[in-house]
Write an enzyme that holds these catalytic residues in place. Structure first.
Site, short mmCIF file in Angstrom:
data_model
loop_
_atom_site.label_atom_id
_atom_site.label_comp_id
_atom_site.label_asym_id
_atom_site.label_seq_id
_atom_site.Cartn_x
_atom_site.Cartn_y
_atom_site.Cartn_z
N LYS A 178 2.24 2.21 -6.60
CA LYS A 178 0.91 1.72 -6.17
C LYS A 178 0.41 0.57 -7.02
CE LYS A 178 0.35 6.02 -4.00
NZ LYS A 178 1.07 7.28 -4.26
N ARG A 179 1.29 -0.35 -7.36
CA ARG A 179 0.89 -1.46 -8.19
C ARG A 179 0.05 -2.47 -7.42
NH1 ARG A 179 2.32 2.00 -11.51
NH2 ARG A 179 3.75 1.56 -13.22
#
Lengths: 269, 269
Positions: B94-95
């Protein structure tokens, strides 16, 4: 000690609102450092050594350590260990996920890496900040307005009579979120006031000064809270101040220059 | 090989749309494993060994590795190395950040850790996905609708006549984003159709089945694309299928049960 107390102590001791961004890029290291991963720790330690009495905090962007693979996390940990205890450390990880995963991130950032504060991406909702704020001596900065052009894509969407970023910021006000501040990019200029107007108390972490060319004066005008504090982050323009043997001196001079420039503006406000 | 080709090959070889979430929690390991960090790798390898011919992909949630500190990243890397080459690996990190930082994350996820795909948080804007999609044999899943209650806080905000999540998804359509899919939580039920209606082509990664109690039938109805594929992720309900000596058998049976249940539903659609 609680983060805000630690920060205020450091601000007053060093007379500084300057936060240095320790975001080391192997390809940009001054030539006095051999171009290998282990140089990064040495580079970071040099910067800390030459600026620890000029800053109010250090911010480490996790991305720059992750780019080094598993080894990068050792360097991240050792860098944090090398920062004097009285200086707050912000791990700029922009984490965000469902609550059960954020629990893991909180364990990572606060326990394993020992940071004092973290940056948080709010897209997964208000509840998901809980595992972070349960550490009540720690602090969380919610990314509200980012410093890049992409901020306009979604953060500025109109939702009813407000921008999305205003609606997000409003959800993190009040006593429950006393240990929560906001990331607001200096490049957003006057729009910082739209966030400041929600609360004269919230602590802002302000990136975008230096290479990204945010306006320092405007950032400070709306960035400081009623205690006249905020965190002005400068990374590249300080840490790459010189490529040669005078590296440590130049970094220190650049940091002092920023610190003084900030103080001069704040005095006038 | 491009991600989508690798995935399709694996789907057809194993006749499976099941993606197993390798999200190991030290406190939940079956008792046959000593409660220490190095057990995690062994635990992961056992699951891979007993399910590699039943899945179409593995998803590793970075948070669960980061919770183990620097050591966790070694375990993450070794786990990925232990996954057979023909099975796609999704690093669920989930960068999201400004572009210059996402460049670093891309280096980390794709080069250092060798994942085939990554999950991406879109809050920083459309442009910030660029460093990820520049790896054209890799794949990026944009988090559109998350599986938690917090999804309603911001993702469902009304922006004009649409929900925020629809506006976000719309920005990642078209040829330029051919290697971009969407994360859509199974718990969102019929609302998955609001994303599917934007494109009958996009690949969806669907968490929220199992412990989170998403409805598998509804998720598949709107989740599969025109090629009749999607990724149904199941983590906890499979990897903690048993606490005792029959652990590997039970994990395999549970995985087969999910795979078959998925296939039976897809046949009817």
């Amino acid at each position: 000690m609680r983060f805000l107390d630690k920060l205020k102590k450091c601000i007053s001791k060093n007379n500084s609102l300057l936060c240095i961004g320790l975001d080391p890029n192997l390809n940009k290291l001054p030539h006095i450092f051999p171009r290998e991963k282990k140089s990064i720790l040495e580079f970071n330690c040099s910067i800390i050594e030459t600026t620890y009495d000029v800053v109010c905090a250090y911010k480490l962007n996790s991305a720059f350590y992750e780019a080094l693979g598993a080894r990068g996390f050792e360097i991240l940990k050792k860098t944090i260990e090398n920062i004097p205890d009285e200086i707050p450390v912000i791990l700029d990880a922009k984490r965000g996920d469902i609550t059960s995963s954020v629990e893991m991130y909180a364990q990572s950032v606060f326990v394993e890496f020992g940071a004092d504060a973290v940056t948080f991406n709010p897209y997964f909702g208000v509840e998901t900040i809980e595992p972070f704020i349960q550490f009540d001596d720690k602090f969380v900065f919610v990314v509200v307005l980012s410093s890049n052009q992409g901020a306009f894509d979604f953060q500025y969407l109109r939702c009813g009579d407000k921008f999305l970023f205003q609606i997000i910021a409003e959800k993190f006000l009040g006593e429950k979120f006393a240990n929560v501040g906001f990331v607001v990019g200096a490049t957003r200029g006057e729009d910082i006031s739209l966030v400041r107007n929600l609360s004269d108390e919230k602590l802002f972490l302000i990136p975008g000064i230096g290479v990204q060319k945010g306006d320092l004066e405007i950032a400070l005008r709306y960035g400081i809270n009623r205690d006249k504090i905020c965190l002005i982050n400068v990374g590249r323009e300080i840490i790459y101040a010189s490529d040669s043997g005078d590296f440590k001196q130049k970094v220190r001079l650049k940091a002092i220059e920023f610190r003084d420039k900030i103080n001069k503006i704040v005095e006038r406000l």
